[in-house]
Design a protein around this motif. Structure first.
Motif, PDB file in Angstrom:
ATOM      1  N   UNK A  10      -9.734  -5.742 -10.992  1.00 40.45           N
ATOM      2  CA  UNK A  10     -10.471  -4.612 -11.544  1.00 40.45           C
ATOM      3  C   UNK A  10     -11.769  -4.322 -10.803  1.00 40.45           C
ATOM      4  N   UNK A  11     -12.443  -5.341 -10.316  1.00 41.08           N
ATOM      5  CA  UNK A  11     -13.761  -5.116  -9.725  1.00 41.08           C
ATOM      6  C   UNK A  11     -13.726  -4.296  -8.445  1.00 41.08           C
ATOM      7  N   UNK A  12     -12.562  -4.045  -7.900  1.00 47.63           N
ATOM      8  CA  UNK A  12     -12.470  -3.249  -6.687  1.00 47.63           C
ATOM      9  C   UNK A  12     -12.351  -1.762  -6.997  1.00 47.63           C
ATOM     10  N   UNK A  13     -12.246  -1.405  -8.258  1.00 52.56           N
ATOM     11  CA  UNK A  13     -12.059  -0.013  -8.652  1.00 52.56           C
ATOM     12  C   UNK A  13     -13.375   0.575  -9.094  1.00 52.56           C
ATOM     13  N   UNK A  14     -13.733   1.705  -8.551  1.00 53.84           N
ATOM     14  CA  UNK A  14     -14.938   2.397  -8.961  1.00 53.84           C
ATOM     15  C   UNK A  14     -14.549   3.765  -9.503  1.00 53.84           C
ATOM     16  N   UNK A  15     -14.959   4.024 -10.699  1.00 51.23           N
ATOM     17  CA  UNK A  15     -14.706   5.335 -11.295  1.00 51.23           C
ATOM     18  C   UNK A  15     -16.007   6.131 -11.226  1.00 51.23           C
TER      19      UNK A  15
ATOM     20  N   UNK B 113     -10.706  -5.922   3.275  1.00 49.34           N
ATOM     21  CA  UNK B 113      -9.850  -6.573   2.278  1.00 49.34           C
ATOM     22  C   UNK B 113      -9.819  -5.778   0.969  1.00 49.34           C
ATOM     23  N   UNK B 114     -10.121  -4.497   1.023  1.00 48.20           N
ATOM     24  CA  UNK B 114     -10.170  -3.729  -0.212  1.00 48.20           C
ATOM     25  C   UNK B 114      -8.794  -3.488  -0.835  1.00 48.20           C
ATOM     26  N   UNK B 115      -7.729  -3.633  -0.078  1.00 43.54           N
ATOM     27  CA  UNK B 115      -6.384  -3.451  -0.632  1.00 43.54           C
ATOM     28  C   UNK B 115      -5.766  -4.781  -1.077  1.00 43.54           C
ATOM     29  N   UNK B 116      -6.622  -5.801  -1.183  1.00 42.64           N
ATOM     30  CA  UNK B 116      -6.132  -7.133  -1.567  1.00 42.64           C
ATOM     31  C   UNK B 116      -5.498  -7.089  -2.952  1.00 42.64           C
ATOM     32  N   UNK B 117      -4.385  -7.774  -3.066  1.00 42.95           N
ATOM     33  CA  UNK B 117      -3.716  -7.939  -4.356  1.00 42.95           C
ATOM     34  C   UNK B 117      -3.447  -9.425  -4.568  1.00 42.95           C
ATOM     35  N   UNK B 118      -3.161  -9.776  -5.807  1.00 44.43           N
ATOM     36  CA  UNK B 118      -2.808 -11.145  -6.156  1.00 44.43           C
ATOM     37  C   UNK B 118      -1.358 -11.146  -6.606  1.00 44.43           C
ATOM     38  N   UNK B 119      -0.524 -11.822  -5.875  1.00 40.73           N
ATOM     39  CA  UNK B 119       0.909 -11.837  -6.159  1.00 40.73           C
ATOM     40  C   UNK B 119       1.167 -12.741  -7.366  1.00 40.73           C
TER      41      UNK B 119
ATOM     42  N   UNK C  17       0.834  -1.211   0.000  1.00 38.48           N
ATOM     43  CA  UNK C  17       0.000   0.000   0.000  1.00 38.48           C
ATOM     44  C   UNK C  17       0.865   1.257   0.000  1.00 38.48           C
ATOM     45  N   UNK C  18       1.888   1.294   0.833  1.00 34.31           N
ATOM     46  CA  UNK C  18       2.798   2.447   0.859  1.00 34.31           C
ATOM     47  C   UNK C  18       3.528   2.586  -0.477  1.00 34.31           C
ATOM     48  N   UNK C  19       3.914   1.450  -1.070  1.00 30.68           N
ATOM     49  CA  UNK C  19       4.579   1.478  -2.373  1.00 30.68           C
ATOM     50  C   UNK C  19       3.655   2.080  -3.428  1.00 30.68           C
ATOM     51  N   UNK C  20       2.379   1.688  -3.395  1.00 23.70           N
ATOM     52  CA  UNK C  20       1.406   2.237  -4.344  1.00 23.70           C
ATOM     53  C   UNK C  20       1.305   3.748  -4.188  1.00 23.70           C
ATOM     54  N   UNK C  21       1.232   4.209  -2.960  1.00 22.50           N
ATOM     55  CA  UNK C  21       1.125   5.644  -2.708  1.00 22.50           C
ATOM     56  C   UNK C  21       2.379   6.380  -3.186  1.00 22.50           C
ATOM     57  N   UNK C  22       3.553   5.805  -2.954  1.00 24.46           N
ATOM     58  CA  UNK C  22       4.807   6.428  -3.403  1.00 24.46           C
ATOM     59  C   UNK C  22       4.858   6.561  -4.923  1.00 24.46           C
ATOM     60  N   UNK C  23       4.269   5.580  -5.623  1.00 22.22           N
ATOM     61  CA  UNK C  23       4.300   5.588  -7.087  1.00 22.22           C
ATOM     62  C   UNK C  23       3.117   6.325  -7.706  1.00 22.22           C
ATOM     63  N   UNK C  24       2.218   6.823  -6.871  1.00 24.98           N
ATOM     64  CA  UNK C  24       1.061   7.533  -7.396  1.00 24.98           C
ATOM     65  C   UNK C  24      -0.015   6.618  -7.952  1.00 24.98           C
ATOM     66  N   UNK C  25      -0.063   5.395  -7.455  1.00 22.12           N
ATOM     67  CA  UNK C  25      -1.073   4.428  -7.878  1.00 22.12           C
ATOM     68  C   UNK C  25      -2.127   4.321  -6.779  1.00 22.12           C
ATOM     69  N   UNK C  26      -3.371   4.699  -7.043  1.00 18.24           N
ATOM     70  CA  UNK C  26      -4.396   4.755  -5.993  1.00 18.24           C
ATOM     71  C   UNK C  26      -4.974   3.389  -5.624  1.00 18.24           C
ATOM     72  N   UNK C  27      -4.243   2.618  -4.846  1.00 21.69           N
ATOM     73  CA  UNK C  27      -4.726   1.318  -4.386  1.00 21.69           C
ATOM     74  C   UNK C  27      -5.796   1.546  -3.317  1.00 21.69           C
ATOM     75  N   UNK C  28      -6.975   0.998  -3.558  1.00 20.66           N
ATOM     76  CA  UNK C  28      -8.104   1.175  -2.637  1.00 20.66           C
ATOM     77  C   UNK C  28      -7.759   0.626  -1.261  1.00 20.66           C
ATOM     78  N   UNK C  29      -8.157   1.355  -0.219  1.00 18.56           N
ATOM     79  CA  UNK C  29      -7.964   0.893   1.158  1.00 18.56           C
ATOM     80  C   UNK C  29      -8.994   1.565   2.058  1.00 18.56           C
ATOM     81  N   UNK C  30     -10.177   0.978   2.083  1.00 20.17           N
ATOM     82  CA  UNK C  30     -11.315   1.577   2.784  1.00 20.17           C
ATOM     83  C   UNK C  30     -11.090   1.761   4.282  1.00 20.17           C
TER      84      UNK C  30
END
Length: 118
Positions: A96-101, A44-50, A23-36
């Motif tokens: 993708x389904x965790x992103x709402x535009x 689990x909104x910041x869940x990723x698949x490695x 999550x911190x890495x995403x913020x540093x790179x300017x990538x808006x990873x959801x984290x409710x």
């Protein structure tokens, strides 16, 4: 410094300091990873698949595993971005389904409201 890649249509890639969370890495790179929950391991909104580099992330602790298990995300490639720390190069897929535009109608409404204030 480790390299992290976020697989997503709006994904980013770059070097980040060792031992930051995904999550911190995403913020540093300017990538808006959801984290409710604000990164507190209570959702689990910041869940990723490695996709690669799972051995270059911190070990999963009991609380993270418990939350993932309760959400039916028991596969070893699921991690919480707020808990997994980057120790080396990793590639993660952001579902993708965790992103709402905002819809176009909502954007127009916001613009109209701001114009009315002027």
């Amino acid at each position: 410094m480790p390299q992290i890649t976020f697989l997503h249509p709006d994904g980013k890639s770059g070097e980040v300091p060792r031992n930051v969370t995904i999550l911190e890495a995403a913020e540093l790179l300017g990538f808006p990873l959801t984290h409710d929950c604000g990164g507190n391991a209570s959702c689990t909104t910041c869940r990723v698949e490695v996709q690669s580099g799972s051995d270059r992330l911190s070990e999963i602790d009991f609380d993270e595993q418990d939350l993932l298990d309760r959400e039916g995300l028991s596969e070893p490639w699921h991690r919480l971005g707020c808990q997994a720390r980057v120790m080396g190069d990793v590639v993660v897929r952001v579902p993708l389904h965790k992103w709402e535009r905002p819809s176009e109608a909502a954007s127009v409404q916001i613009v109209d409201q701001s114009c009315n204030l002027i």
